[in-house]
Design a protein around this motif. Structure first.
Motif, PDB file in Angstrom:
ATOM      1  N   ARG A  93       0.847  -1.181   0.000  1.00 35.95           N
ATOM      2  CA  ARG A  93       0.000   0.000   0.000  1.00 35.95           C
ATOM      3  C   ARG A  93       0.885   1.235   0.000  1.00 35.95           C
ATOM      4  O   ARG A  93       2.099   1.158   0.155  1.00 35.95           O
ATOM      5  N   GLY A  94       0.227   2.360  -0.114  1.00 35.94           N
ATOM      6  CA  GLY A  94       0.967   3.607  -0.126  1.00 35.94           C
ATOM      7  C   GLY A  94       1.530   3.911  -1.492  1.00 35.94           C
ATOM      8  O   GLY A  94       1.083   3.395  -2.518  1.00 35.94           O
ATOM      9  N   LEU A  95       2.555   4.820  -1.452  1.00 33.05           N
ATOM     10  CA  LEU A  95       3.143   5.247  -2.706  1.00 33.05           C
ATOM     11  C   LEU A  95       4.129   4.213  -3.208  1.00 33.05           C
ATOM     12  O   LEU A  95       4.841   3.579  -2.417  1.00 33.05           O
ATOM     13  N   PRO A  96       4.214   4.047  -4.536  1.00 32.91           N
ATOM     14  CA  PRO A  96       5.226   3.153  -5.070  1.00 32.91           C
ATOM     15  C   PRO A  96       6.618   3.664  -4.725  1.00 32.91           C
ATOM     16  O   PRO A  96       6.841   4.849  -4.457  1.00 32.91           O
ATOM     17  N   THR A  97       7.574   2.748  -4.704  1.00 31.61           N
ATOM     18  CA  THR A  97       8.945   3.084  -4.322  1.00 31.61           C
ATOM     19  C   THR A  97       9.520   4.178  -5.211  1.00 31.61           C
ATOM     20  O   THR A  97      10.147   5.133  -4.741  1.00 31.61           O
ATOM     21  N   GLU A  98       9.347   4.071  -6.518  1.00 34.33           N
ATOM     22  CA  GLU A  98       9.904   5.053  -7.445  1.00 34.33           C
ATOM     23  C   GLU A  98       9.259   6.413  -7.202  1.00 34.33           C
ATOM     24  O   GLU A  98       9.942   7.463  -7.195  1.00 34.33           O
ATOM     25  N   THR A  99       7.948   6.420  -6.999  1.00 35.79           N
ATOM     26  CA  THR A  99       7.257   7.689  -6.774  1.00 35.79           C
ATOM     27  C   THR A  99       7.702   8.323  -5.464  1.00 35.79           C
ATOM     28  O   THR A  99       7.913   9.548  -5.369  1.00 35.79           O
ATOM     29  N   LEU A 100       7.851   7.492  -4.398  1.00 30.98           N
ATOM     30  CA  LEU A 100       8.286   8.023  -3.109  1.00 30.98           C
ATOM     31  C   LEU A 100       9.702   8.589  -3.194  1.00 30.98           C
ATOM     32  O   LEU A 100      10.003   9.644  -2.599  1.00 30.98           O
ATOM     33  N   ALA A 101      10.578   7.889  -3.939  1.00 25.93           N
ATOM     34  CA  ALA A 101      11.946   8.384  -4.089  1.00 25.93           C
ATOM     35  C   ALA A 101      11.954   9.721  -4.812  1.00 25.93           C
ATOM     36  O   ALA A 101      12.691  10.663  -4.443  1.00 25.93           O
ATOM     37  N   SER A 126      -4.780   1.062  -6.147  1.00 22.73           N
ATOM     38  CA  SER A 126      -5.847   2.058  -6.241  1.00 22.73           C
ATOM     39  C   SER A 126      -5.825   2.684  -7.622  1.00 22.73           C
ATOM     40  O   SER A 126      -4.775   2.747  -8.280  1.00 22.73           O
ATOM     41  N   ASP A 127      -7.014   3.105  -8.073  1.00 20.98           N
ATOM     42  CA  ASP A 127      -7.117   3.813  -9.355  1.00 20.98           C
ATOM     43  C   ASP A 127      -7.255   5.313  -9.128  1.00 20.98           C
ATOM     44  O   ASP A 127      -7.661   6.050 -10.006  1.00 20.98           O
ATOM     45  N   ARG A 128      -6.910   5.746  -7.901  1.00 22.48           N
ATOM     46  CA  ARG A 128      -6.996   7.162  -7.590  1.00 22.48           C
ATOM     47  C   ARG A 128      -5.777   7.870  -8.176  1.00 22.48           C
ATOM     48  O   ARG A 128      -4.648   7.385  -8.040  1.00 22.48           O
ATOM     49  N   SER A 129      -5.996   9.011  -8.756  1.00 23.29           N
ATOM     50  CA  SER A 129      -4.906   9.818  -9.308  1.00 23.29           C
ATOM     51  C   SER A 129      -4.698  11.026  -8.411  1.00 23.29           C
ATOM     52  O   SER A 129      -5.648  11.783  -8.131  1.00 23.29           O
ATOM     53  N   LEU A 130      -3.444  11.198  -7.956  1.00 21.77           N
ATOM     54  CA  LEU A 130      -3.111  12.277  -7.030  1.00 21.77           C
ATOM     55  C   LEU A 130      -2.099  13.219  -7.678  1.00 21.77           C
ATOM     56  O   LEU A 130      -1.118  12.765  -8.287  1.00 21.77           O
ATOM     57  N   ALA A 131      -2.372  14.516  -7.543  1.00 24.15           N
ATOM     58  CA  ALA A 131      -1.455  15.542  -8.037  1.00 24.15           C
ATOM     59  C   ALA A 131      -0.756  16.173  -6.828  1.00 24.15           C
ATOM     60  O   ALA A 131      -1.434  16.638  -5.910  1.00 24.15           O
ATOM     61  N   LEU A 132       0.562  16.208  -6.836  1.00 27.42           N
ATOM     62  CA  LEU A 132       1.344  16.736  -5.738  1.00 27.42           C
ATOM     63  C   LEU A 132       2.026  18.027  -6.173  1.00 27.42           C
ATOM     64  O   LEU A 132       2.752  18.030  -7.196  1.00 27.42           O
ATOM     65  N   ARG A 133       1.787  19.104  -5.424  1.00 27.38           N
ATOM     66  CA  ARG A 133       2.392  20.398  -5.686  1.00 27.38           C
ATOM     67  C   ARG A 133       3.088  20.856  -4.390  1.00 27.38           C
ATOM     68  O   ARG A 133       2.422  21.065  -3.389  1.00 27.38           O
ATOM     69  N   GLY A 134       4.400  20.927  -4.433  1.00 28.93           N
ATOM     70  CA  GLY A 134       5.176  21.253  -3.229  1.00 28.93           C
ATOM     71  C   GLY A 134       5.932  22.568  -3.334  1.00 28.93           C
ATOM     72  O   GLY A 134       6.318  22.978  -4.437  1.00 28.93           O
ATOM     73  N   HIS A 135       6.151  23.213  -2.167  1.00 28.25           N
ATOM     74  CA  HIS A 135       6.958  24.435  -2.095  1.00 28.25           C
ATOM     75  C   HIS A 135       7.425  24.588  -0.646  1.00 28.25           C
ATOM     76  O   HIS A 135       6.974  23.864   0.256  1.00 28.25           O
ATOM     77  N   LEU A 136       8.305  25.551  -0.387  1.00 27.27           N
ATOM     78  CA  LEU A 136       8.831  25.808   0.949  1.00 27.27           C
ATOM     79  C   LEU A 136       7.734  26.414   1.804  1.00 27.27           C
ATOM     80  O   LEU A 136       7.082  27.377   1.396  1.00 27.27           O
ATOM     81  N   ALA A 137       7.516  25.850   3.027  1.00 31.80           N
ATOM     82  CA  ALA A 137       6.428  26.300   3.890  1.00 31.80           C
ATOM     83  C   ALA A 137       6.740  27.681   4.474  1.00 31.80           C
ATOM     84  O   ALA A 137       7.894  28.060   4.684  1.00 31.80           O
ATOM     85  N   ASP A 138       5.684  28.461   4.681  1.00 35.53           N
ATOM     86  CA  ASP A 138       5.814  29.793   5.295  1.00 35.53           C
ATOM     87  C   ASP A 138       6.291  29.618   6.741  1.00 35.53           C
ATOM     88  O   ASP A 138       5.852  28.695   7.441  1.00 35.53           O
ATOM     89  N   PRO A 139       7.185  30.481   7.211  1.00 35.56           N
ATOM     90  CA  PRO A 139       7.685  30.345   8.582  1.00 35.56           C
ATOM     91  C   PRO A 139       6.563  30.376   9.597  1.00 35.56           C
ATOM     92  O   PRO A 139       6.679  29.768  10.675  1.00 35.56           O
ATOM     93  N   GLN A 140       5.465  31.108   9.314  1.00 38.94           N
ATOM     94  CA  GLN A 140       4.359  31.136  10.254  1.00 38.94           C
ATOM     95  C   GLN A 140       3.678  29.771  10.342  1.00 38.94           C
ATOM     96  O   GLN A 140       3.049  29.444  11.357  1.00 38.94           O
ATOM     97  N   VAL A 141       3.771  29.004   9.265  1.00 42.26           N
ATOM     98  CA  VAL A 141       3.190  27.666   9.287  1.00 42.26           C
ATOM     99  C   VAL A 141       4.126  26.711  10.007  1.00 42.26           C
ATOM    100  O   VAL A 141       3.727  25.939  10.894  1.00 42.26           O
ATOM    101  N   SER A 142       5.356  26.756   9.616  1.00 41.50           N
ATOM    102  CA  SER A 142       6.334  25.860  10.230  1.00 41.50           C
ATOM    103  C   SER A 142       7.708  26.482  10.057  1.00 41.50           C
ATOM    104  O   SER A 142       8.255  26.491   8.952  1.00 41.50           O
ATOM    105  N   PRO A 143       8.255  27.029  11.151  1.00 47.11           N
ATOM    106  CA  PRO A 143       9.594  27.594  11.024  1.00 47.11           C
ATOM    107  C   PRO A 143      10.636  26.480  10.932  1.00 47.11           C
ATOM    108  O   PRO A 143      10.392  25.345  11.303  1.00 47.11           O
TER     109      PRO A 143
END
Length: 784
Positions: A93-101, A126-143
C-alpha cells in the motif's frame, strides 16, 4: 470620629474598587472566553474545510517527520498517517517506491532551494490519481525550513481529461476522415467565410476550375459557378446565410469546355460560414429528357395502336388515354381537358352505353375499383348492348396506378365465326371435289382428306381417322399399283411439298387399269397438299386427239400443196387468155372489126379483173394459212399512198367524186412489203369509191401518231357515204364463210376488206372500221 468615618469610606472605596475590578475581570474573562470559543470554532471550521477541500496539505519537516490529515492516509490506502516521509511506502500500500523516491528528492530540493515542484502519483492497489504540488512552507506555518506539499485528488478530472482526450482524438480522426472524404469526393465542395469569400475547396473543385492548387484557387477567389441573374456565387451564399436556410439551384457549369448541368447547394453553418457543393446532374437531366422523349414517343405509339390504352395514377385519376380508348369510351375533348377519376369514368361510360348491363352497378363499380389494389392482372370480357364485344385487361403498376387495355374483339369474333363457316365450307368443298385431296403435315402425318380420296384408293374410314403416316399410307397403296415400287414416287412428292417447299407431280397406273395423275403443292401454313386425279378417260381422249392431230397435219400439208397447185393452175390459163387477147388486139391474127375489137377489149378487162380476184383469193388463203411470203424493205408511206390514189384517179373522176389527200413526206418510212401494202390501201380506197354516191367526198390522211408512249404510222380512209349499221359492219370483215353444213361457201361481202385486214395484220398493224348510218365510214390503219 472623623477617623471612624474615613475608614468605612476607604473600606467602601476599596470594596467598590474590588467590585469594579472583579466585574472587569469577569467581563474580560467572558470576552476572552467568547473570543477563544470563536477562534476555536473558526479553527475547527477551517480544519473541517481543509478536510473537505479537494487538496490536502502534507507538511514535511527537515528531519523527515510529516504532518497530515487522516484523510490523506485514506487516499494513500494507509490505516493512519505515518511519522516519517519514508513510511509512506507500506509495501503493498501507499506510494510506489519510485514515486516516493522522486517525492523525497523533490522535497529535499524544495527545503534547500525553495524550488517548487509538481508531480503525479497513483497509490498501490488504487485507481486514484493524485497531483502533488510542493513548495517551501511559510515560517508562520512551520519555522525551520519545512516543505509543504498539497495533494489533489483529480481522479474525476483525470477520467474526464482521458475522456476528453479520447473524444478529441476521435474528433481529430473524424475531422481527418471528413477532410479526406471531402478531398476525395468526386463532386466539387467548398467552404466560405461569412462574407462569402472562399476559405476551403477540395480537389474536385480545383480540377473543375482548372486550378493549380487549392491554396491558389482560394487566394485567387476562382468561382466555379458563373454569375446568374446578376448574382455571383458568393452573393447567393450570403443570401443563404442571411435567410438561415439552404439554397438549392440548377445552373449550367463549363467544365473541360463542356456545358453541363449542376445542382448547387449552399448550406449556412451559423457564424462559421457557408458550405457548398455541386452535383453533376447532366446525366440525370439527359436521362430525364430521354425519359420524357420516350414517354412522348410511347404515347405517340400508343395513339397508333388499334387497342385502347389508358393510364391511371395512384389517386385513380386518368393521366393518359390514346385515341382508340377515347373513341371506344366516347370521351369528349372536354372530358380529356379535366381527366376524370376511375369511378367517374365508369359512370360516364355507363351513360354512353360502353359498359355491360349489370343489376347492381355500384357494387360492380366498386369491384372494378379494387383492380388498383390487386396484385395480379385481371382480364374480362364486356359484351355491350349494341353488339360490341370488348376485351378488358387491367394491369396494376408499382406506383399504385393502373394500366387499362381495351380491345374491340367484335370483328375478331365475327372473323372467328366466319372462319368456322369457312372450315365447314372447306370440308364440304373438299368432299364435293372431283379430285382426290389429302393434306400432310411436315412430320408426314395426314391431316385432312376428302371422301373421294378414300374411295379412290379404297381406304377404310377407321384407318384414315387415325391420321396415318405417309409410310403407312404407302404400304396400303403399294399392292393396288400395277408396279408396286412406284408407290415411292408418291412419298417423294409429299416430302418435296412439305419439307423442300417444291411443287412436283407424277403419274402412276393401277392394277385395275386406271391411270392416276398426282401432284404435291406446298401450302402457306407449312403443310403439303396431295391431289390425285383419275385421268383414264382423258388419256383415252388424248390418244384420240393425237390421232386426229396427225390427220389435221396431213390435211394441212394437203392444203399447202393445193394452194401451190391452184396458184399454178389458175395463173397459167389466165395468163394465156390475156396474152392471146392482147395478140388479137394487136392484129396478129388479122384485122378485127369494130365489134370484134370491143369483144377483145372486154376479154382483156375480164382477164385483168379475174387475175385481180385470183391474186386476192390466193393472198387471203395464204394469209389465213400462215403461208403468205412478205418482203421487208423501207417503204415511204406518203409516196405509196399517193401512188395508190393516182392509180385510181380515173375511177374517181368517172364516179364524179372528190378526193382530198392530206399528209407530207415527213411521215417517214416503214418496214414492209410495198406491193402488198399497196394492195391493202387500194382495197380500202376501192371500197370507199364504191360506197360513196356521186358528188361525194373521200378523205385520205397520212400521219405519225403517239399514244401511251407508243409511236406508229396512221392512214385513215374515210367517205361520206350512207354508212353501215353494226350488223353490216361486222359482216364487212367476214368475206367468205363456210356454211353450217361445211359443204358450201357463204359470201358475206367482198374480199377486199378481209384481205386488207390480213395484209395489214401480217405487217404487225391493225385495221379498224368506224361507221354510222348516214354518217359515212372510216377505215383506220395503224402500222408500227
Amino acid at each position: 470620629m472623623d477617623h471612624d468615618r474615613i475608614v468605612p469610606v476607604l473600606l467602601g472605596l476599596l470594596l467598590g474598587s474590588w467590585t469594579i475590578a472583579a466585574a472587569w475581570t469577569i467581563v474580560s474573562a467572558r470576552f476572552r472566553q467568547r473570543r477563544a470559543d470563536t477562534i476555536h470554532r473558526s479553527a475547527r471550521r477551517l480544519a473541517r474545510m481543509v478536510e473537505e477541500s479537494p487538496a490536502l496539505p502534507l507538511l514535511v519537516r527537515t528531519d523527515g517527520r510529516i504532518e497530515a490529515s487522516a484523510r490523506l492516509a485514506q487516499w494513500l490506502g494507509l490505516d493512519a498517517v505515518p511519522q516519517y516521509l519514508s513510511e509512506l511506502d507500506a509495501g503493498d500500500r501507499g506510494l510506489p517506491t519510485e514515486t516516493l523516491a522522486q517525492l523525497t528528492q523533490a522535497v529535499l530540493r524544495a527545503q534547500k532551494t525553495a524550488a517548487p515542484f509538481r508531480m503525479v502519483a497513483t497509490p498501490r492497489g488504487s485507481d486514484r490519481s493524485l497531483a502533488l504540488r510542493g513548495h517551501l512552507a511559510d515560517p508562520q506555518v512551520s519555522p525551520g525550513g519545512a516543505a509543504l506539499v498539497w495533494v489533489f485528488d483529480f481522479s474525476d478530472s483525470e477520467t474526464e481529461l482521458t475522456t476528453l482526450r479520447q473524444e478529441a482524438a476521435r474528433a481529430r480522426g473524424d475531422f481527418t476522415a471528413l477532410v479526406s472524404l471531402i478531398e476525395a469526393a468526386p463532386m466539387p465542395m467548398w467552404f466560405r467565410r461569412p462574407d462569402g469569400a472562399l476559405r476551403l475547396v477540395n480537389s474536385a473543385y480545383v480540377a473543375a476550375v482548372a486550378g493549380e492548387s487549392a491554396e491558389q484557387v482560394v487566394e485567387d477567389g476562382t468561382e466555379l459557378i458563373e454569375t446568374v441573374e446578376g448574382l455571383t456565387a458568393g452573393q447567393v451564399a450570403v443570401q443563404a446565410a442571411v435567410r438561415g436556410a439552404p439554397i438549392e439551384r440548377l445552373v449550367p457549369v463549363t467544365i473541360d469546355n463542356q456545358r453541363r448541368a449542376f445542382r448547387v447547394h449552399d448550406l449556412p453553418l451559423g457564424s462559421e460560414g457557408i458550405a457548398g457543393y455541386a452535383v453533376d446532374v447532366e446525366d440525370l437531366e439527359e436521362m430525364a429528357r430521354g425519359f420524357r422523349a420516350f414517354r412522348e414517343a410511347q404515347r405517340a405509339m400508343l395513339d397508333q395502336l388499334s387497342a385502347g390504352v389508358a393510364q391511371f395514377d395512384a389517386k385513380r385519376r386518368l393521366t393518359f388515354a390514346n385515341q382508340p380508348f377515347q373513341s371506344l369510351f366516347k370521351l369528349s375533348p372536354a372530358a380529356m381537358a379535366d381527366p376524370p377519376a376511375f369511378e367517374r369514368l365508369l359512370d360516364a361510360a355507363r351513360d354512353a352505353g360502353r359498359v355491360p348491363e349489370v343489376r347492381d352497378f355500384p357494387a360492380w363499380r366498386r369491384e372494378r375499383a379494387g383492380w388498383f389494389a390487386a396484385d395480379v392482372t385481371r382480364e374480362e370480357a364486356w359484351p355491350l348492348s349494341d353488339g360490341t364485344h370488348l376485351r378488358i385487361v387491367a394491369q396494376p403498376v408499382p406506383d399504385g396506378g393502373l394500366l387499362l387495355i381495351v380491345e374491340d374483339r367484335t370483328e375478331q369474333l365475327r372473323l372467328s365465326a366466319t372462319r368456322d363457316t369457312l372450315l365447314r365450307t372447306r370440308t364440304a368443298t373438299f368432299d364435293s371435289l372431283f379430285e382426290s385431296i389429302a393434306v400432310f403435315a411436315p412430320n408426314g402425318r395426314m391431316q385432312l382428306w376428302n371422301r373421294r380420296f378414300a374411295a379412290e384408293w379404297g381406304f377404310e374410314s377407321d384407318f384414315l381417322d387415325s391420321h396415318p403416316h405417309i409410310e403407312a399410307l404407302l404400304g396400303k397403296i403399294s399392292p393396288r399399283l400395277k408396279v408396286p415400287n412406284q408407290a415411292k414416287a408418291i412419298g417423294d412428292v409429299v416430302r418435296a411439298a412439305t419439307l423442300d417447299r417444291r411443287q412436283t407431280g407424277g403419274r402412276i397406273a393401277l392394277a385395275d387399269g386406271r391411270v392416276l395423275e398426282f401432284a404435291g403443292v406446298p401450302l402457306p401454313d407449312g403443310n403439303g397438299l396431295l391431289t390425285v386425279l383419275d385421268i383414264t378417260d382423258s388419256q383415252k381422249a388424248e390418244a384420240a386427239l393425237r390421232d386426229r392431230n396427225a390427220a389435221l397435219e396431213e390435211a394441212d400439208a394437203v392444203k399447202t400443196r393445193f394452194l401451190a397447185n391452184m396458184s399454178y393452175q389458175l395463173r397459167t390459163p389466165l395468163t394465156s387468155i390475156g396474152g392471146f387477147a392482147e395478140l388479137l388486139q394487136a392484129g396478129v391474127g388479122g384485122e378485127l372489126s369494130e365489134e370484134g375489137a370491143e369483144y377483145v377489149q372486154a376479154i382483156i378487162a375480164s382477164a385483168e379483173g379475174l387475175g385481180e380476184q385470183i391474186e386476192t383469193l390466193l393472198d387471203l388463203s395464204q394469209s389465213e394459212a400462215g403461208l403468205l411470203p412478205l418482203s421487208h424493205e423501207d417503204v415511204e408511206l406518203m409516196a405509196l399512198v399517193r401512188s395508190v390514189v393516182e392509180e385510181r384517179a380515173a375511177r374517181i373522176t368517172r364516179a364524179e367524186l372528190s378526193l382530198d389527200l392530206q399528209g407530207s413526206n415527213l411521215v417517214g418510212s416503214i418496214k414492209g412489203d410495198r406491193r402488198r401494202l399497196g394492195r391493202a390501201f387500194g382495197h380500202l380506197l376501192d371500197n370507199a369509191i364504191a360506197a360513196t354516191p356521186k358528188g361525194g367526198r373521200i378523205l385520205v390522211q397520212v400521219s405519225r401518231e403517239k399514244h401511251e408512249g407508243r409511236k406508229f404510222a396512221q392512214v385513215v380512209v374515210s367517205d361520206n357515204g350512207p354508212g353501215m349499221d353494226e350488223e353490216a359492219l361486222a359482216r364487212a370483215l367476214d368475206g367468205l364463210k363456210i356454211s353450217g353444213d361445211g359443204r358450201t361457201v357463204e359470201r358475206r361481202q367482198g374480199l377486199g376488206l378481209p384481205l386488207a385486214r390480213e395484209l395489214i395484220r401480217a405487217h404487225g398493224g391493225t385495221l379498224r372500221l368506224l361507221s354510222e348510218p348516214d354518217q359515212g365510214t372510216a377505215a383506220i390503219v395503224e402500222l408500227p
